[in-house]
Each structure stands twice: as structure tokens, then as C-alpha cells.
Design a protein around this motif. Sequence first.
Motif, PDB file in Angstrom:
ATOM      1  N   LEU A  26       0.818  -1.208   0.000  1.00 35.94           N
ATOM      2  CA  LEU A  26       0.000   0.000   0.000  1.00 35.94           C
ATOM      3  C   LEU A  26       0.853   1.258   0.000  1.00 35.94           C
ATOM      4  N   ILE A 155      -5.663   0.903   8.821  1.00 35.30           N
ATOM      5  CA  ILE A 155      -5.350   1.151   7.407  1.00 35.30           C
ATOM      6  C   ILE A 155      -6.588   1.623   6.658  1.00 35.30           C
ATOM      7  N   VAL A 159      -7.241   5.361   4.675  1.00 39.41           N
ATOM      8  CA  VAL A 159      -7.688   5.547   3.290  1.00 39.41           C
ATOM      9  C   VAL A 159      -9.021   6.290   3.249  1.00 39.41           C
ATOM     10  N   PHE A 162      -8.345   9.904   3.785  1.00 38.42           N
ATOM     11  CA  PHE A 162      -7.832  10.503   2.546  1.00 38.42           C
ATOM     12  C   PHE A 162      -8.984  10.898   1.622  1.00 38.42           C
ATOM     13  N   TRP A 163      -9.973  10.016   1.495  1.00 39.17           N
ATOM     14  CA  TRP A 163     -11.129  10.305   0.626  1.00 39.17           C
ATOM     15  C   TRP A 163     -11.927  11.490   1.177  1.00 39.17           C
ATOM     16  N   THR A 231      -9.189  -1.568  -1.152  1.00 37.87           N
ATOM     17  CA  THR A 231      -8.338  -0.572  -0.485  1.00 37.87           C
ATOM     18  C   THR A 231      -7.263  -0.049  -1.419  1.00 37.87           C
ATOM     19  N   TYR A 232      -6.634  -0.956  -2.174  1.00 41.09           N
ATOM     20  CA  TYR A 232      -5.628  -0.538  -3.154  1.00 41.09           C
ATOM     21  C   TYR A 232      -6.240   0.409  -4.189  1.00 41.09           C
ATOM     22  N   ALA A 234      -8.985   2.291  -3.940  1.00 44.20           N
ATOM     23  CA  ALA A 234      -9.366   3.554  -3.310  1.00 44.20           C
ATOM     24  C   ALA A 234      -8.144   4.433  -3.058  1.00 44.20           C
ATOM     25  N   CYS A 235      -7.037   3.819  -2.643  1.00 44.31           N
ATOM     26  CA  CYS A 235      -5.810   4.581  -2.411  1.00 44.31           C
ATOM     27  C   CYS A 235      -5.272   5.146  -3.726  1.00 44.31           C
ATOM     28  N   SER A 236      -5.387   4.363  -4.791  1.00 47.24           N
ATOM     29  CA  SER A 236      -4.924   4.820  -6.104  1.00 47.24           C
ATOM     30  C   SER A 236      -5.704   6.035  -6.585  1.00 47.24           C
ATOM     31  N   ILE A 255       2.344   7.985   0.357  1.00 41.03           N
ATOM     32  CA  ILE A 255       1.389   8.046   1.470  1.00 41.03           C
ATOM     33  C   ILE A 255       1.803   9.104   2.491  1.00 41.03           C
ATOM     34  N   SER A 259      -0.362  12.513   3.301  1.00 36.70           N
ATOM     35  CA  SER A 259      -0.754  12.817   4.672  1.00 36.70           C
ATOM     36  C   SER A 259      -0.348  14.230   5.063  1.00 36.70           C
TER      37      SER A 259
END
Length: 421
Positions: A26, A155, A159, A162-163, A231-232, A234-236, A255, A259
Amino acid sequence: MTQLRQEITLLSGIGQLSTTLLGTGLFMVPAIAAGIAGHFSLWAWLVLFIAICPIALTFAQLGKRYPNAGGTAYFVRQAFNKRLEKSVAWLFVSVIPVGVPAAIALAAGFLQQLLPEALNSSLVAQTLTVALLVFVNLAGTKSSGRLQTVIALAIFSLVAAFWWKGEVQVSDVAMPVLTTESMWSIGAALGVMFWCFVGIEAFAHMGEEFKNPQRDFPIAILIGCFVAGATYWACSVVILKYQAYGAAGFDSASIPWLSEQLFGEKFKLLISALGFAACFASVNLYTQSLSRMVWAQAREYRPQSALARLSVRGVPANATLALAVVLIASCLIGEFSGLDLEFFLKLANGIFVLVYLLAMLSAFKLLTGASKWLAGFSLVLCVAVFICLSWSMLYALTVFGLLSLPWSKWRRNTTNQVEQS
């Protein structure tokens, strides 16, 4: 005590697998994939998840029918013979000197940022990581499962934050229109992204410790893979929105950079702690699976040895301590040899894919009906990926070839010749 305790629940199983699949990936792979394919990496994640489903389903069927701490080695024994089982078992163990120390070094990189100045060195951080791994493993599967579930929730919360803070909108998640040229970049990205789902084979060693393996083990694999994949993806989305890719510095720091942009400098230590926890969770499951592999082989072939004993908590304590000694030695060699971390990871990946391939081959022989054809399709996928590894597959093939030689037979013949003379 000769049997492992059945303490893993469905929830803790999902937490263990999802954190293992996320792990270090991640914090690196979404940015690397975005650098290769740009916004088309969103398609690449979708393709990868669809491709990994048959492999995950096949592992689920094997674990449901044959729950055993031996994992893939036990599946191979059921499908073929004991000699091949030993080869696969020690093939998996051979990842210790190349794969696990590399992952420990990645985790230690985050831990260094949390240590006081007097202890702020790579070797100290790696030693502390190994010590913590031993402590968590000796505490028992139940405690380890709870810890990894907490890490998984942390984790997911990061994420989600972040959204929320990044104000992700519908336009940010729109999938780009596919073109002929985009297929090449998607394929190149998949070559990197596949390693995000390396970990299912290690989870297979935990099947014997589920409270209800027939029901919960396959569900844990399927949900764990889905949660990690989502999760991957959404992080992308956030990485693409803020363009935290395309430079070498982003490959391992996207990341922390996000942040800092969204929450400020004060969250730096929190991200370092979460980064260490995510990496630690990934290495933790491999430590558990490797110690159980050693214990399962000792239980089968040397039941009176110290490695075949379990602690009062139902944990293969001696096997875990023996593994810790090898890990420390490997970390020392890696630290002072100056060999590139990426080099070790590529060697480990060759072993993992070969283990996947052998598991799918066993499933094709053991399973029936639709499950058999699903295993056949998964086998084709694993062969294709193994070929794509290029030179790094040679380490796995060499180790497996050496392990498959009839050493015991040659040793007996040599002994007999000496006695006769």
C-alpha cells in the motif's frame, strides 16, 4: 500437546489476510503503478482483482478440504508424494534468507523514524522488529489475530480519511476510456501489481487453526482479497487526484506526502507508526506460516525432536525461536553485504509464484467438477506470471531442483558402500 489450537475466527482471519496482502504494498505499489499507467492503473487494479479471484477460490477449496499447517506442501503430498512434499516445504522455507529480511528492512525503515536518536539505526530497528515478531507469535494465534485486525481497521480508516479530507468526487473515480495503446501500459503495471496479492499461499498454513475451517477459511480468503483489492483501488484514486506519482521519491513516500498535504506535518509520526504496523502485519503472518511449516515437517518426520513440540499456548515456540535466529543472521548478512533490497525481493517473488503454481497443479489433480477446471485456469495464469519473472525465476527453479534430488537415497547408498568396504 501435539495439535495447534483452533482459535482463528472469521473476523480475525479476514483481518490477518487483508493486512498481509496490503502490508508494504500500500505504501509503494499504487504510486509505482500510477507512474507506469497513469489513470489506466484504475483499470489495472480491476483486471488484477478479476485475475486473482480464481487463484483465491482454488486456495479456498484446498484449505476447506485439507486444513493443515503444512499448507501447499501438504496439498502437494495429497496430490503426489512425500518426497515432493518435502521439496515444496523447504522451497517455502528458502524464502527466509531473501524475502523475509527484505520485508523486515522495509518495516524497520518506518520504525527508525519513531526511535530516539541513540537507537536510530537500521540494524537496531531490524533487531527490535524481529524481537516483536517473536513476542507476538509466542503470545498465540488469538492475540496475533486481534492485533492484525486492529491494524487492518487503522489502514482502512487512513484511506477513508484521505477520501474525506481529499474531497474525492464522482469525476475522480471515473474510469478512463480504454484504447489500444493503454493495454500495453496496463500490462506493464500488472507485472508490478501482482505482488500485492502474494500472501494467500502463506495464509494456507493457518487453515488448521480456524475454529470452523470448512466454513470460515474460504470466506476469509475471498473477503480478505476483496477488502485488500478495494483498499488498493481507493488509495490509487487519491494518489491520481493529487498526482503523487511519477517521481522516484513518490515510489516509497506517496502516502506520507499525501498525509502531509492533507493533514499537515503533525501527522508524520502517526503515518510512520501506521507504516510500520502495516509492514509488521505482513511479515507477522509469514513468520507464523514459516514456523508452522517447520513444525509440521518435524511433527511428520521427527516427532520426538524439539521442533515438533508446542508451548502451553499451543504455539510452535521452538520452531519460532529457531526461525528468529535465522532471521537475525539474514538481517546481519543483508545489512553488511550491501546487496540491493530490490534484488532480494525479486528472488523471493520467484519462490512465491512457484509455490502458487505447485498449489494450483495439486488442486487440478485433487479437486473435481467446476473446481478442477477453475484450478486449471489458475494454473495457466501462474505459469504465465512465472515466465514473466525472467531471470528472477532461476533462483526458485535452482532451489527446487536441488531439493528434489534424491539426497536421502544417495546418502543411504554411500553409507552401505562404506559399511561393505
